[in-house]
Design an enzyme around this catalytic site. Structure first.
Site, PDB file in Angstrom:
ATOM      1  N   SER A   1       0.808  -1.206   0.000  1.00  0.00           N
ATOM      2  CA  SER A   1       0.000   0.000   0.000  1.00  0.00           C
ATOM      3  C   SER A   1       0.857   1.279   0.000  1.00  0.00           C
ATOM      4  CB  SER A   1      -0.952  -0.054   1.193  1.00  0.00           C
ATOM      5  OG  SER A   1      -1.957   0.898   1.074  1.00  0.00           O
TER       6      SER A   1
ATOM      7  N   ASP B   1     -10.274  -4.260  -4.543  1.00  0.00           N
ATOM      8  CA  ASP B   1      -9.704  -3.246  -3.657  1.00  0.00           C
ATOM      9  C   ASP B   1     -10.760  -2.213  -3.283  1.00  0.00           C
ATOM     10  OD1 ASP B   1      -8.075  -1.216  -2.445  1.00  0.00           O
ATOM     11  OD2 ASP B   1      -6.359  -1.975  -3.581  1.00  0.00           O
TER      12      ASP B   1
ATOM     13  N   HIS C   1      -7.870  -5.019  -0.748  1.00  0.00           N
ATOM     14  CA  HIS C   1      -6.601  -4.314  -0.623  1.00  0.00           C
ATOM     15  C   HIS C   1      -5.498  -5.097   0.128  1.00  0.00           C
ATOM     16  CE1 HIS C   1      -4.110  -0.830  -0.803  1.00  0.00           C
ATOM     17  NE2 HIS C   1      -4.055  -0.676   0.495  1.00  0.00           N
TER      18      HIS C   1
END
Ligand SMILES: *[C@@H]1O[C@H](CO)[C@@H](O)[C@H](O)[C@H]1NC(C)=O
Ligand SMILES: *[C@@H]1O[C@H](CO)[C@@H](O)[C@H](O)[C@H]1NC(C)=O
Ligand SMILES: *[C@@H]1O[C@H](CO)[C@@H](O)[C@H](O)[C@H]1NC(C)=O
Ligand SMILES: *[C@@H]1O[C@H](CO)[C@@H](O)[C@H](O)[C@H]1NC(C)=O
Length: 296
Positions: free
Chosen positions: A103, A222, A278
């Site tokens: 991320s 996501d 995610h």
């Protein structure tokens, strides 16, 4: 014969000693965690350990400051600077290393690749859910006490100097309906992506395009990154947050601001899409798309 025996013995001892040290030609890897996380949290700790277990390679999660708090409130250029100092001091990385970014940690990682003067070379860079082309909405913080501060900052003027200096994700918030303001005031991503016509730095491009492999992994479900295609350097093409274009149709790629096109033409970019939310990569996808790049 009697005189030979001791030296033969010590010779075979030496052989045994050397055989007991696993000789690995693989480079170590480092992990950069995402926002609101830290190296000591079970998820990141486990993931780093899992990568080591699967690959047989030494790996380290590198922390910025105190973890969770700094991941939210320290500007990304400063975060990358701290990591730059750390990697330069690590003997283990001297011959080079691989990066696994999670991320927001991907922008720390890319900051190190592009901006770190005199750092050890980065060979392979595996990016899981990285907001490379920006995000059009700040990730939800949650209900922790410090989130009230984050939420207040998010609600105020995101491109003000104050917010830019005190809220990490403001450094890559790219509102499709405020691009001129983003280019003028956003302090990190425009620089990292060589987006500013008057301020392009060819060193960033040189360094980024010297990667052996760039593995970009997008998560099909996501719910954090808006749009999810930013993980593959794709982004909104219009002002209304409506349709996205793939990396190859962006100016960053076409004019090759950071060497993405050069890497791609050399066959060194892998664009990968996996199932899941995610950075929730399955063990089998980890084996398939991450581990091979950590092994020599
Ligand atoms: C960490 O890994 C262990 C062993 O693989 C597993 O049992 C545990 O559930 C994992 N914990 C987290 C928080 O992922
Ligand atoms: C990694 O391997 C060690 C040793 O076999 C084991 O104890 C640990 O649970 C493994 N960790 C993960 C996350 O799989
Ligand atoms: C470009 O970036 C490199 C690496 O950070 C830096 O050393 C150099 O001074 C920069 N060049 C210009 C013209 O800003
Ligand atoms: C998105 O674009 C399509 C056609 O390009 C249009 O029909 C649609 O109304 C747009 N949606 C929004 C929310 O703007």
């Amino acid at each position: 014969m009697a005189a030979l025996l001791p030296s033969l013995l010590s010779f075979s001892c030496l052989v045994l000693v050397f055989a007991a040290i696993p000789i690995s030609l693989s480079l170590p890897f480092v992990v950069f965690h995402g926002i609101g996380d830290e190296c000591s949290h079970p998820g990141v700790k486990n993931f780093t350990e899992l990568l080591s277990n699967y690959s047989g390679v030494e790996g380290y999660c590198l922390e910025v400051g105190n973890g969770v708090w700094d991941s939210w409130f320290m500007p990304l250029e400063k975060q990358a600077g701290i990591i730059c100092d750390k990697v330069k001091k690590m003997e283990e990385l001297k011959e080079g290393y691989n990066i696994v970014g999670l991320s927001q940690g991907n922008l720390v990682g890319r900051g190190v690749i592009e901006l770190c003067d005199g750092g050890p070379p980065v060979r392979n860079y595996i990016s899981l859910g990285g907001p490379h082309a920006g995000i059009a909405s700040v990730p939800l913080c949650g209900s922790a006490i410090f989130c009230r501060l984050a939420d207040e900052l998010i609600k105020s003027e995101i491109y003000s100097d104050y917010v830019q200096d005190h809220l990490a994700p403001s450094g890559y918030l790219k509102l499709p309906n405020a691009i001129p303001k983003y280019l003028e005031k956003c302090k990190f991503l425009p620089k990292l992506n060589n987006e500013l016509p008057q301020a392009k730095n060819s060193t960033y491009k040189e360094r980024f395009s010297s990667l052996q492999n760039l593995v970009l992994i997008m998560f099909e479900h996501d719910t954090v990154l808006v749009p999810k295609e930013t993980s593959l350097f794709g982004y909104y093409s219009d002002e209304d947050f409506n349709s996205t274009i793939p990396a190859q149709q962006t100016k960053l790629y076409i004019e090759d601001w950071i060497g993405l096109k050069a890497l791609d033409k050399a066959g060194r970019v892998k664009y990968i899409s996996v199932a899941g939310d995610h950075v929730k990569i399955s063990n089998s996808d980890t084996r398939k798309y991450v581990i091979p790049y950590l092994q020599g």
